[in-house]
Write a protein that holds these residues in place. Structure first.
Motif, short mmCIF file in Angstrom:
data_model
loop_
_atom_site.label_atom_id
_atom_site.label_comp_id
_atom_site.label_asym_id
_atom_site.label_seq_id
_atom_site.Cartn_x
_atom_site.Cartn_y
_atom_site.Cartn_z
N TYR A 224 0.40 -1.34 -0.16
CA TYR A 224 0.21 0.07 0.30
C TYR A 224 0.96 0.92 -0.29
O TYR A 224 0.88 2.54 -0.32
N ARG A 225 1.62 1.56 -0.40
CA ARG A 225 3.08 2.36 -0.50
C ARG A 225 3.59 2.34 -1.39
O ARG A 225 4.37 3.27 -1.53
N ASN A 226 3.04 1.88 -2.30
CA ASN A 226 3.41 1.99 -3.60
C ASN A 226 2.26 2.55 -4.14
O ASN A 226 2.57 2.02 -5.13
N GLY A 227 1.77 3.91 -4.00
CA GLY A 227 0.47 4.12 -4.72
C GLY A 227 -0.76 3.48 -5.12
O GLY A 227 -0.99 1.89 -4.09
N ALA A 228 -2.09 3.86 -5.25
CA ALA A 228 -2.86 3.51 -5.15
C ALA A 228 -3.16 1.73 -5.96
O ALA A 228 -3.91 1.36 -5.46
N ALA A 229 -2.35 1.56 -6.91
CA ALA A 229 -2.16 0.30 -7.49
C ALA A 229 -1.35 -0.73 -6.85
O ALA A 229 -0.77 -1.37 -7.42
N GLY A 230 -1.18 -0.42 -5.74
CA GLY A 230 0.40 -0.90 -4.63
C GLY A 230 0.29 -2.01 -4.94
O GLY A 230 1.28 -3.12 -5.11
N GLU A 231 -1.17 -3.25 -4.69
CA GLU A 231 -1.02 -4.27 -4.75
C GLU A 231 -0.40 -4.94 -6.51
O GLU A 231 0.18 -5.75 -6.75
N ASP A 232 -1.75 -4.59 -7.03
CA ASP A 232 -1.44 -4.84 -8.89
C ASP A 232 0.58 -4.00 -8.90
O ASP A 232 0.54 -5.63 -9.63
N PHE A 233 0.98 -3.34 -8.43
CA PHE A 233 2.03 -3.61 -8.74
C PHE A 233 3.52 -4.74 -7.88
O PHE A 233 4.00 -4.73 -9.13
N THR A 234 3.03 -4.86 -6.83
CA THR A 234 3.51 -5.77 -6.36
C THR A 234 3.78 -7.43 -7.27
O THR A 234 4.66 -8.04 -6.68
N LYS A 235 2.77 -7.35 -7.32
CA LYS A 235 2.49 -8.91 -8.21
C LYS A 235 3.19 -9.20 -9.99
O LYS A 235 3.22 -10.02 -9.73
N ALA A 236 3.29 -7.62 -10.02
CA ALA A 236 3.53 -7.88 -11.45
C ALA A 236 5.70 -7.33 -10.76
O ALA A 236 6.51 -8.17 -11.74
N ALA A 237 5.67 -7.08 -9.95
CA ALA A 237 6.94 -7.28 -9.60
C ALA A 237 8.15 -7.79 -8.65
O ALA A 237 8.79 -8.14 -9.10
#
Length: 297
Positions: A224-237
């Motif tokens: 959640y500290r990676n912006g509104a799309a944080g969960e989607d980002f982490t799944k890609a990251a």
């Protein structure tokens, strides 16, 4: 194909099957025996003296006892307490908490670069295993200065780590400078890329290349500290980080008590997100155990 065609007697086949079952059971017991370590949490209460110039201060208590309760409820064997930025360099509550936990916890302190060798040794004896540079909103330190050179030499000699919270583009510059001093480097919260760019952020791409150094770790914590799309980002990251670092240099952290995100986050929610992110039980067990050596458990 019959047993005879395979060149096996029924007895040989049964013996082979039994050995496979034994090996599988041994592996399962080994995974069950692995530690489960939360590498990022904070403890504090409102009676503590706050640092001047702080960006934020909570209006509630997050005491040690409540954190230990979170560990127990979520099946975690160990935890790491990170000094909150709003308490500055007064690590007294952190040290007190480590002593009360009787070896179950380790600490990451915030210190003044001019700290004395005696103070560092006292922190080391208490269970502190590194320093934190929370540089969000702060000027970048001059790591080439005599003061910083001396501090990093002490950190290196004690086998401590340097944990950094900063956006990925600056980490791509700072981390190599720290590595030049021989210290282990830990990057907070997926290395905080530009939320608009996500994994395409050139800074994040540079962070991926740091995996080749074998002396950098990344915390897969606080999506959640990676912006509104944080969960989607982490799944890609995550798959990119795993390929670059291996699961032995990725560190899970709860980020409890989720300062400034308390209304939307809980310990259990973040622990469950890890299960959804890493669906393979063995891989997840390795990630949860990987901090053991780095944090001296």
């Amino acid at each position: 194909m019959t047993f005879a065609q395979r060149g096996l007697t029924r007895r040989q086949f049964a013996a082979g099957l039994a050995s496979l079952v034994t090996a599988s059971a041994t592996t399962a017991r080994s995974e069950a025996a692995l530690p489960t370590i939360d590498t990022h949490a904070h403890v504090f209460h409102r009676g503590l003296k706050l640092a001047p110039g702080r960006r934020y201060a909570p209006d509630y208590d997050a005491p040690l006892a409540l954190y230990l309760e979170q560990l127990d409820r979520n099946g975690m064997t160990n935890g790491v307490l990170v000094q909150p930025s709003f308490l500055g360099t007064d690590n007294s509550y952190l040290v007190e908490s480590l002593k009360q936990a009787s070896g179950r916890l380790r600490g990451i302190a915030v210190i003044d670069p001019a700290v004395s060798a005696d103070e560092l040794r006292a922190l080391d004896r208490a269970g502190v295993v590194g320093i934190r540079l929370n540089l969000v909103g702060q000027p970048l330190p001059d790591l080439a200065s005599a003061e910083w050179k001396a501090l990093l030499a002490s950190v290196n000699s004690m086998g401590w780590q340097v944990e950094i919270q900063r956006n990925a583009s600056d980490l791509a510059v700072l981390a190599p400078q720290l590595l030049d001093h021989g210290v282990a480097v830990v990057l907070d919260h997926y290395a905080l890329p530009d939320p608009k760019l996500g994994v395409a952020d050139p800074g994040f791409q540079s962070v991926l290349k740091l995996g080749a150094t074998q002396n950098v770790w990344v915390k897969i914590s606080a999506p959640y500290r990676n912006g509104a799309a944080g969960e989607d980002f982490t799944k890609a990251a995550y798959p990119l980080l795993r390929k670059a670092y291996g699961d032995d240099r990725l560190l899970w952290g709860s980020d409890w008590p989720h300062t400034q995100f308390e209304a939307s986050q809980t310990y259990a929610k973040n622990r469950q997100f890890l299960d959804a992110l890493i669906t393979d039980d063995s891989e997840r067990a390795q990630v949860l155990a990987s901090p053991k050596q780095l944090f001296r458990f």
